[in-house]
Design a protein around this motif. Structure first.
Motif, mmCIF file in Angstrom:
data_model
loop_
_atom_site.group_PDB
_atom_site.id
_atom_site.type_symbol
_atom_site.label_atom_id
_atom_site.label_comp_id
_atom_site.label_asym_id
_atom_site.label_seq_id
_atom_site.Cartn_x
_atom_site.Cartn_y
_atom_site.Cartn_z
ATOM 1 N N ALA A 1 0.826 -1.210 -0.191
ATOM 2 C CA ALA A 1 0.108 -0.185 -0.032
ATOM 3 C C ALA A 1 0.732 1.217 -0.020
ATOM 4 O O ALA A 1 0.425 2.250 -0.717
ATOM 5 C CB ALA A 1 -1.009 -0.161 1.164
ATOM 6 N N PHE A 2 2.122 1.122 0.720
ATOM 7 C CA PHE A 2 2.819 2.546 0.852
ATOM 8 C C PHE A 2 3.291 2.557 -0.432
ATOM 9 O O PHE A 2 3.380 3.871 -1.015
ATOM 10 C CB PHE A 2 3.729 2.093 1.963
ATOM 11 C CG PHE A 2 5.116 3.029 1.894
ATOM 12 C CD1 PHE A 2 5.019 4.319 2.603
ATOM 13 C CD2 PHE A 2 6.055 2.880 0.912
ATOM 14 C CE1 PHE A 2 5.966 5.516 2.313
ATOM 15 C CE2 PHE A 2 7.315 3.568 1.172
ATOM 16 C CZ PHE A 2 7.024 5.163 1.641
ATOM 17 N N HIS A 3 4.054 1.720 -1.222
ATOM 18 C CA HIS A 3 4.444 2.028 -2.658
ATOM 19 C C HIS A 3 3.290 2.326 -3.640
ATOM 20 O O HIS A 3 4.007 2.821 -4.386
ATOM 21 C CB HIS A 3 5.384 0.737 -3.091
ATOM 22 C CG HIS A 3 6.681 0.638 -2.070
ATOM 23 N ND1 HIS A 3 7.799 1.487 -2.391
ATOM 24 C CD2 HIS A 3 6.870 -0.074 -0.897
ATOM 25 C CE1 HIS A 3 8.823 1.171 -1.401
ATOM 26 N NE2 HIS A 3 8.391 0.428 -0.644
ATOM 27 N N ARG A 4 2.256 1.597 -3.448
ATOM 28 C CA ARG A 4 1.276 2.265 -4.379
ATOM 29 C C ARG A 4 0.922 3.618 -4.613
ATOM 30 O O ARG A 4 0.800 4.233 -5.429
ATOM 31 C CB ARG A 4 -0.101 1.301 -4.181
ATOM 32 C CG ARG A 4 -1.135 1.644 -4.991
ATOM 33 C CD ARG A 4 -2.202 0.638 -5.012
ATOM 34 N NE ARG A 4 -3.345 1.041 -5.541
ATOM 35 C CZ ARG A 4 -4.475 0.358 -5.740
ATOM 36 N NH1 ARG A 4 -4.557 -0.705 -5.148
ATOM 37 N NH2 ARG A 4 -5.486 0.790 -6.533
ATOM 38 N N TYR A 5 1.192 4.235 -3.255
ATOM 39 C CA TYR A 5 0.664 5.555 -3.121
ATOM 40 C C TYR A 5 2.086 6.494 -2.527
ATOM 41 O O TYR A 5 1.737 7.700 -2.183
ATOM 42 C CB TYR A 5 -0.223 5.644 -1.952
ATOM 43 C CG TYR A 5 -1.551 5.097 -2.302
ATOM 44 C CD1 TYR A 5 -2.690 5.682 -3.369
ATOM 45 C CD2 TYR A 5 -1.889 3.868 -1.901
ATOM 46 C CE1 TYR A 5 -3.639 5.026 -3.760
ATOM 47 C CE2 TYR A 5 -3.265 3.297 -2.434
ATOM 48 C CZ TYR A 5 -4.438 3.907 -3.055
ATOM 49 O OH TYR A 5 -5.186 3.277 -3.603
#
Length: 269
Positions: A51-55
């Motif tokens: 999730a962190f790397h997606r956003y």
């Protein structure tokens, strides 16, 4: 407020996602996967990393919150049995419009390749340059001064929150995330009359940086890992690591104290 819900693929996480979606709809909270204000991670620490790397290009306005559907994760404030309490906290926040958060430092990784091109990465946990067959050699600079000539399996550079991962398994220190610093830890260094290293983890403050200049003839089989992503190292000529300008923000409903997270993860009750 707009929210995105990121889940792992296993069934319990999908069931929790449906409950959160229903609660969001009943509370007038919009589900928006493109430009959310909050990202709710349902699964484990790996799901939150995804999730962190997606956003990662929207960190200036996004808050993250983790709901763990297995054992308590390091980045997780809630377990699935507490889902009703989480939904109540979410509803109260919507009513009071008081959006509290806590932020942690991140690692910025800038790579230069032989063809002159550049790569830019952000890490929540750590980055590691390592060779899995044989050893690698690299000059280690602190800012613009040569510090040591390293030879060994590799080097790990971690954030304070990431200090509890690979860094800790290598003997590095666990660092509180209020410290704006990164940590350099060796992976199986060789020390003899030719190659001498400090053989101790080092904390680098936010106004300094680490530069690596690997010997290019030893880069076959070298990989650069940034959190869960890996990149081939054969074309790398320089890597710079420093505390990132961006920070990660976590929603603070009843945010677990850092040392309690450490105790719960490694010592238990």
């Amino acid at each position: 407020m707009k929210a995105a819900i990121i889940t792992s693929t296993h069934k319990p996480s999908q069931q929790v996602k449906k409950r959160i979606q229903a609660a969001c709809q009943s509370q007038g909270l919009t589900i928006d996967d493109q430009s959310p204000d909050m990202v709710i991670s349902v699964g484990g620490d790996g799901t939150l990393l995804q999730a962190f790397h997606r956003y990662e290009d929207q960190l200036d306005h996004i808050r993250f919150v983790g709901i763990h559907t297995g054992h308590l994760g390091f980045y997780t404030d809630w377990i699935v049995e507490e889902l009703d309490d989480f939904l109540l906290a979410l509803r109260e926040e919507q009513t009071n419009e008081a959006f509290d958060s806590i932020s942690y430092p991140l690692l910025e990784v800038n790579v230069k390749l032989k063809d002159g091109s550049k790569q830019h990465h952000i890490a929540l946990n750590e980055a590691a340059l390592r060779r899995y067959e044989g050893t690698m050699t690299t000059e280690v600079y602190i800012k613009d001064r040569l510090f040591e000539l390293f030879k060994g399996d590799g080097l790990c550079i971690s954030t304070p929150t990431g200090s509890t991962g690979l860094n800790k398994s290598l003997g590095g220190a666990v660092i509180h995330p209020r410290l704006d610093a990164i940590q350099l830890t060796e992976i199986a260094s060789l020390n003899n009359r030719v190659y001498r290293t400090l053989s101790s983890s080092m904390l680098i403050p936010a106004d300094e940086y680490i530069r690596l200049y690997p010997q290019t003839d030893e880069m076959s089989g070298v990989m650069l890992a940034v959190d869960q992503e890996t990149y081939p190292g054969e074309e790398i000529v320089e890597i710079q690591f420093q505390v990132a300008k961006e920070r990660v923000h976590f929603a603070r409903y009843r945010h677990t104290h850092f040392w309690n997270r450490v105790k719960n993860s490694f010592i238990g009750g």
